[in-house]
Design a protein around this motif. Structure first.
Motif: not given
Ligand code: ADP
Ligand code: MG
Length: 706
Positions: A339-355, A538-546
């Protein structure tokens, strides 16, 4: 090569050569379970040995030369030697500590007497009755006192067997010794001749290869060194041939008989997007885009691997391909392993697309309402671009016209998961696929792992990336200085990673060590800083939170296990400190180092370890990830490089890389020829070969289509 199995005459000759006197196979005897009680039984399981067949495939890593059996009278003090003697009498005496015992046997050969001594193994006295014949290996310590390291009782007119000659040393583990393993192999020796020969006789003749049972026998108990080497090469060749058949089979499955929708470079959208980018594309990126365009223009599905370190600009190339799909009125999806990587890609792609172009994120934590809406838009084709995790391949997800898929960190997905994504394409069509990997691997290895993909490499780092100064340090003073340096960085507003020693055997142990280090640092060195912890247990959720908290600057120091290797982008982090760096592979260290130097600030990587170690010296001086991967391969051998299980490479047991590269290339040509002549390996003389491919690599690679 096609002629080998071409003419009838040759087939007849093959059949004649292949015809065994006995009937093959006798799996029941090889499949017989091998059960030992107690620690040795557990040790066998740990070595992956469950049956007699497994035991026979457990090949020695080396041999000791004990061909020379000496006369007692000729032994010199301090000399290591082998003697064959008779037993006259045995006594058990207490050792100096009064608790342990030593066994003393009075023995002799035709040249004279000797006292043979064993320490702390009282049961040996029971094996050595008067008159027993034994072979002793050990060292003469004083005149006539021989300290035994290994012995074999042979007696009764027999001859010593597995402790003379070239004596195999099998890979052992806690609970079982190489000597015990050797004895077990020796006991099963006759079964070696039940092993199945997978290579057709014609091929063996052409490549001048001995048969399999004889080769296995010669690798365990060779008559001479050349004998052993030839046998090992024969088994290595077989192994790489099976691998190349599996890879070639997969290449075929991927390309042939599948059609993709060609995506023309019509221009408008992609051109506009490219000229809107706030930076100039690197030469490597431009080349990658050209190659992608060439693939996409064809009817055969693209199968391209885009390799480049973290930050080398792969995502930009992926977006280029995805936009080509949108430009042609089709859809594209990017799948990431977490999920972390997917979110990161989403952010990168979004900014590369300029919205300007809609792009959505679909993961396991997408709320139900949003998810429903998103699925509807994917099904209707209203939404062209989606990024997600495994959630993308779940049943309810349907696309109107999925034409391009991008798979990030492709080695972390199974064959089945990738196939499930492919099936989301319209009926009768396969999507074009772009696979991304941030783990640079040398060409030799890519031939085995990614032999079924076309590869593009991004080597050039985009401008503005900070080179990371790397120091290898050792000792208490250097450690104190390192902590001080980190406190200074934190005082300047920066952040730091502390990575704990790798514990290969157990993630739980590693997590425990990281927790202890976290406690230590937050109460001592960094008592005034904000310290956080992340580890794989750690549970995925805690990892992500950290991860998120650290990215948001809510912690100064993140104590971590190797889970951060592939992960979050924190431009404000400027120090990477790695404990017990020698436990990590070069590529892993390089990946860890790539977590810093991602922002505007000068960054450094501090490795605690011996600065004189070649591996650590290499990482301190070399910045190119591919160069480092090659050095790693040379220094450690493929076994260990593969051992990290990061590269998605199948494990080789006999062949060694890079030494056997030439053999690998030869096997690839042979595999191509075999499959050209008999694409499914269906001919009678190939049936056993086919079975061997599936048995050996079927779980790692697609089996050849049946
Ligand atoms: P990767 O996927 O290989 O890790 P990305 O494509 O995510 O790399 O790029 C990392 C960062 O660098 C992104 O923020 C991206 O916008 C930026 N970037 C990509 N290509 C270039 C370039 N040619 N010049 C400058 N910055 C770039
Ligand atoms: Mg990226």
């Amino acid at each position: 090569m096609a002629t080998i199995f071409g003419s009838r005459d040759e087939l007849t000759r093959d059949a004649a050569l292949a015809a065994p006197v006995r009937s093959y196979p006798r799996p029941s005897r090889l499949a017989e379970p091998l059960r030992l009680r107690g620690a040795p039984g557990k040790a066998l399981l740990a070595l992956g040995i469950e049956t007699v067949g497994d035991l026979l495939e457990h090949l020695p890593h080396s041999h000791r030369d004990r061909r020379d059996v000496r006369l007692v009278a000729d032994l010199g003090v301090g000399e290591e030697a082998t003697v064959a003697v008779g037993v006259r009498g045995v006594t058990v005496r207490p050792m100096r500590d009064r608790r342990r015992k030593r066994v003393e046997a009075r023995v002799f050969d035709e040249s004279g007497p000797l006292i043979a001594v064993w320490f702390n193994q009282p049961w040996i006295a029971r094996q050595l009755g008067e008159g027993a014949q034994v072979l002793l290996h050990g060292k003469l310590r004083r005149r006539s006192e021989f300290w035994v390291t290994e012995h074999e009782v042979f007696g009764d007119g027999g001859a010593p067997v597995h402790t003379v000659g070239l004596v195999p040393v099998h890979p052992a583990t806690q609970g079982i010794t190489p000597a015990r393993l050797r004895g077990l192999v020796w006991d099963s020796y006759p079964r070696i001749f039940d092993l199945v020969e997978p290579l057709p006789a014609g091929l063996r003749t052409a490549e001048r290869l001995a048969d399999r049972p004889a080769s296995v026998a010669a690798v365990h108990f060779p008559d001479s060194e050349p004998d052993e080497r030839a046998a090992r090469r024969r088994l290595a060749y077989e192994e790489v041939l099976l691998l190349q058949l599996a890879v070639a089979g997969r290449r075929r499955t991927r390309r042939e008989g599948r059609r993709a929708r060609p995506l023309a470079g019509s221009g408008a959208l992609v051109d506009r997007w490219r000229s809107s980018l706030p930076f100039e594309l690197t030469g490597d990126q431009l080349r990658a885009m050209e190659e992608i365009d060439r693939d996409l223009a064809g009817e055969r599905p693209m199968q391209r691997l885009l390799m480049g370190e973290v930050g080398s600009g792969k995502t930009v190339c992926a977006l280029f391909a995805m936009l080509r799909a949108v430009e042609n009125g089709a859809q594209a999806a990017l799948m990431a392993p977490t999920e972390t990587l997917a979110e990161q890609h989403h952010r990168t792609l979004d900014s590369l697309l300029g919205g300007h172009i809609p792009l959505e994120l679909l993961t396991g934590s997408t709320p139900a309402g949003r998810r429903r809406d998103l699925l509807a838009r994917l099904a209707s084709g209203q939404l062209g671009l989606v990024v997600g995790t495994h959630a993308l391949i779940e049943d309810p997800v349907a696309f109107r016209d999925l034409t391009l898929v991008v798979v990030d960190e492709q080695q972390r997905f199974g064959v089945r998961q990738r196939a499930a994504l492919d099936r989301k394409a319209p009926a009768g069509l396969a999507p074009h696929a772009l696979h991304m990997s941030a783990t640079p691997i040398p060409r030799t290895l890519s031939l085995t792992a990614y032999g079924d993909l076309d590869a593009t490499v991004l080597r050039e780092l985009p401008r503005g990336r900070q080179p990371v100064e790397t120091y290898v340090v050792d000792g208490a003073r250097a450690r104190a200085r390192a902590y001080q340096r980190i406190r200074d960085e934190i005082a300047d507003g920066r952040q730091c990673f502390v990575v704990c020693p790798l514990v290969e055997e157990s993630e739980a142990l590693q997590a425990k060590a990281a927790t202890a280090e976290y406690e230590r640092l937050r109460t001592t060195e960094f008592r005034e800083q904000r310290v956080d912890l992340i580890h794989g247990q750690m549970p995925a959720r805690r990892k992500q939170a950290a991860m998120e908290a650290f990215a948001a600057g809510e912690a100064d120091v993140l104590v971590a296990t190797s889970v951060i290797e592939v992960g979050i982008d924190v431009p404000n982090a400027t120090v990477m400190l790695v404990e017990a760096a020698e436990r990590y592979g070069l590529s892993q260290l390089h990946q860890l180092r790539g977590r810093v130097g991602r922002g505007a600030h000068r960054s450094l990587c501090i490795l605690f370890g011996d600065p004189k170690l070649a591996r650590l010296e290499a990482i301190a001086h070399e910045r190119d990830g591919f160069r480092l991967a090659e050095i790693d391969l040379e220094l450690r051998g493929a076994g260990d490089v593969l051992g990290t299980r990061q590269h998605g490479l199948p494990e080789l047991r006999v062949a060694r890389l890079p030494e056997d590269t030439e053999m690998l290339v030869r096997a690839r040509d042979r595999a191509d020829a075999l499959l050209r002549a008999d694409p499914r390996l269906e001919r009678p003389e190939h049936v056993l070969l086919r079975e061997a491919v599936v048995a050996r690599f079927g779980s790692e690679l697609d089996p050849i289509p049946a």
